[in-house]
Design an enzyme around this catalytic site. Structure first.
Site, PDB file in Angstrom:
ATOM      1  N   GLU A 141      -0.659  -1.795  -6.779  1.00  0.00           N
ATOM      2  CA  GLU A 141      -1.595  -0.742  -7.137  1.00  0.00           C
ATOM      3  C   GLU A 141      -0.327   0.501  -7.812  1.00  0.00           C
ATOM      4  O   GLU A 141      -0.625   0.941  -8.869  1.00  0.00           O
ATOM      5  CB  GLU A 141      -2.391  -0.120  -6.244  1.00  0.00           C
ATOM      6  CG  GLU A 141      -3.717  -0.777  -6.481  1.00  0.00           C
ATOM      7  CD  GLU A 141      -4.705  -0.110  -5.263  1.00  0.00           C
ATOM      8  OE1 GLU A 141      -5.629  -0.840  -4.979  1.00  0.00           O
ATOM      9  OE2 GLU A 141      -4.196   0.853  -4.881  1.00  0.00           O
TER      10      GLU A 141
ATOM     11  N   GLY B  66      -7.472  -0.172  -2.369  1.00  0.00           N
ATOM     12  CA  GLY B  66      -7.561  -1.667  -2.973  1.00  0.00           C
ATOM     13  C   GLY B  66      -7.046  -2.624  -1.922  1.00  0.00           C
ATOM     14  O   GLY B  66      -6.678  -4.000  -2.151  1.00  0.00           O
TER      15      GLY B  66
ATOM     16  N   SER C  72       4.268   5.822   4.501  1.00  0.00           N
ATOM     17  CA  SER C  72       5.510   5.652   4.919  1.00  0.00           C
ATOM     18  C   SER C  72       5.784   4.138   5.074  1.00  0.00           C
ATOM     19  O   SER C  72       7.146   4.011   5.260  1.00  0.00           O
ATOM     20  CB  SER C  72       5.762   6.600   6.166  1.00  0.00           C
ATOM     21  OG  SER C  72       4.697   6.428   7.069  1.00  0.00           O
ATOM     22  N   VAL C  73       5.129   3.451   5.740  1.00  0.00           N
ATOM     23  CA  VAL C  73       5.259   2.302   6.308  1.00  0.00           C
ATOM     24  C   VAL C  73       5.804   1.252   4.918  1.00  0.00           C
ATOM     25  O   VAL C  73       6.726   0.535   5.185  1.00  0.00           O
ATOM     26  CB  VAL C  73       3.971   1.714   7.117  1.00  0.00           C
ATOM     27  CG1 VAL C  73       4.400   0.106   7.482  1.00  0.00           C
ATOM     28  CG2 VAL C  73       3.952   2.379   8.378  1.00  0.00           C
TER      29      VAL C  73
ATOM     30  N   GLY D 106       0.880  -1.308   0.181  1.00  0.00           N
ATOM     31  CA  GLY D 106      -0.069  -0.093  -0.031  1.00  0.00           C
ATOM     32  C   GLY D 106       1.138   1.372   0.021  1.00  0.00           C
ATOM     33  O   GLY D 106       2.124   0.945   0.020  1.00  0.00           O
TER      34      GLY D 106
END
Ligand code: COA
Length: 504
Positions: A290, A384, A268-269, A265
């Site tokens: 995505e 998503g 920042s992580v 996704g």
């Protein structure tokens, strides 16, 4: 404004070139617009800007459908202008968020793979105007998209009218990067023939019916750069725990050092996790995601990622210059597809993805809330994350164990809104550690989550809740009247902690 007819290779279309203000006048109150754009990349810009201007002197409302969030502050401007009736399927803008939560306009939070299907099957209102950004129009009748594909293929195939925005800022070297494939209608559909992340199954551009082209607008607005937050200590720790989990999978033989195609996704992580792979033993990695962020290109430069498939490229200003200035270098390792294909359950399951997404909160049994703050206020949308989590080989959710200076615990007795149920969540990770929930019964899950993922400030509180719940029995024990006590504490006292004074 540069006006370069050479980008319209079918000269019979040259007479359709118009200004953005004129094109914006064609849009009528009550219409539905399908705009290109996915996470700040490849959005139609000139006509929406002109529409916002028109909205300053005229009362009208339109439905705005896109791939995902728009760049160039367009979601903010469209929302502020008061010209939106309904927005879908995703947004990530503070002003729009406020207007959604104040019920100033409607928002449908949708799995991103669903929009195209719902348009084709007439569940959603039909598209009056598809407005799509392009690099060029080919001589054989195809629109070459720019830095995202999103839902543009379906908008163009289903719209009554099409406006193409040719953006001279984008290099023609983008031609050949895209792979456009639209599934046939349901019930008459063949399997999607994509077996590997790098497979090409469609055309390099969006085919169109030239009688539907109402106008072609030239523009030179740049894509908005992403604002990448560098990893902090907590995101780095989360990335380390996630790597520890993946190493364990390799150790027990369920994965090899190639892992499996990765979906990550935005934010920042995800960026920190991918970044962390640069110095790892993992190699020959593939990305089937995505959005491609800076970290994917850093991994390519480091020779760690050999192929990346996505529906959008969203980069920081610095990375944009590097990537688009060296497209020749990356072209053979990249493909951009419609979001219906990047997020398609059939392909996600076939490829066996490792899906890494972010949660706002999760509960002691592993139900995840990614969208609603305190169960009511929309943050961004599910995006998503559900498409991937429901179908991935391993669905991983990450979040810091606390938010707002420790006043919020991201692990709660009962998720205040559920986007991903316990059945779709395999692993949860915080900076405290990870919990591998696969194959565990609810009572096993609760123990592991509380011990491995909860911040020390909230551990005792959650242990006490769970112990009381156990006295009530059940497959998934709860003290129903206290299930939302963390959230009611927050609303009443500004903290989820039972004793207000105990914040350190
Ligand atoms: N309750 C209330 N607020 C919370 C919270 C909680 N449990 N957890 C985090 N927040 C707040 C943070 O404090 C922060 O607020 P701020 O913007 O005022 O500083 C904000 O939410 C964002 O949190 P952050 O920790 O910075 O994470 P993020 O930027 O990665 O965003 C999501 C997290 C969940 C909002 C975001 O990832 C998202 O929208 N996910 C859903 C869509 C998705 O997964 N898309 C990718 C699919 S491919």
């Amino acid at each position: 404004m540069v006006n370069n007819l050479e980008r319209i290779k079918d000269s019979s279309l040259h007479s359709l070139v118009v200004g953005a203000d004129e094109a914006a006048l064609w849009i009528q109150d009550g219409m539905t617009l399908g705009l290109s754009g996915f996470t700040r990349a490849g959005d139609a810009k000139a006509v929406p800007f002109a529409l916002v201007e028109r909205g300053k002197n005229e009362k009208f409302k339109v439905n705005i459908f896109t791939g995902a969030s728009l760049g160039s502050d367009l979601d903010k401007l469209l929302s502020e202008a008061g010209i939106i009736n309904k927005r879908l399927p995703f947004q990530a803008d503070a002003t729009m968020r406020k207007n959604i939560n104040n019920a100033n306009h409607l928002f449908v939070d949708q799995h991103l793979s669903h929009t195209a299907e719902m348009i084709r099957s007439s569940v959603l209102p039909s598209i009056d105007f598809a407005i799509v950004e392009a690099v060029s129009i080919t001589a054989d009748g195809m629109i070459i998209p720019t830095t995202s594909v999103g839902n543009s293929l379906t908008f163009v195939s289903q719209a009554k009218n099409i406006i193409v925005e040719i953006n001279m800022e984008h290099s023609e070297l983008l031609e050949g990067l895209h792979d456009l494939y639209e599934p046939a209608e349901q019930g008459k559909r063949e399997p999607i023939p994509l077996k590997k992340a790098e497979d090409r199954i469609g055309t390099i551009g969006i085919p169109f019916d030239s009688s539907k082209i109402k106008g072609i607008v030239f523009t030179n607005h740049k894509d908005s750069p992403s604002t990448i937050v560098p990893p902090d200590q907590e995101t780095q720790e989360m990335a380390n725990h996630l790597m520890e989990f993946l190493r364990e999978e390799v150790k027990v033989g369920r994965l090899t050092k190639k892992l499996a195609p990765i979906q990550a996704g935005i934010g920042s992580v995800a960026n920190a996790v991918l970044h962390g792979m640069i110095d790892s033993e993992f190699e020959n990695l593939q990305v089937y995601s995505e959005v491609l962020q800076d970290s994917v290109f850093e991994l390519m430069d480091a020779g760690k990622v050999n192929f990346a498939s996505a529906c959008s490229i969203t980069l920081s200003a610095e990375k944009m210059e590097q990537v688009y200035g060296n497209l020749e270098k990356y072209r053979n390792q990249l493909v951009l597809r419609p979001q219906e294909i990047t997020n398609h359950p059939e392909i996600i399951r076939r490829l066996g993805l490792i899906a890494i997404n972010t949660a706002l909160e999760f509960d002691i049994y592993g139900n995840v809330n990614s969208t609603h703050v305190s169960g009511t206020k929309m943050m961004n949308g599910i995006g998503g994350s559900g498409d991937f989590a429901r179908n991935a080989r391993i669905a991983i959710f990450v979040t810091k164990s606390t938010a707002k200076g420790g006043n919020i615990s991201s692990v709660v007795p009962f998720a205040s809104h559920v986007d991903h149920t316990e059945h779709d969540v395999d692993v949860v990770v915080t900076e405290q550690g990870y919990a591998d929930l696969r194959g565990l019964a609810p009572r096993e899950r609760a123990k592991l989550i509380i011990e491995n993922c909860v911040h020390p400030m909230y551990k005792e509180q959650l242990r006490n809740y769970y112990e009381e719940a156990l006295t009530r029995g059940g497959q998934t024990p709860h003290v129903l009247e206290k299930a939302l006590s963390f959230h009611t504490n927050l609303a009443e006292n500004g903290t989820m902690l039972e004793k207000v004074n105990s914040i350190v």
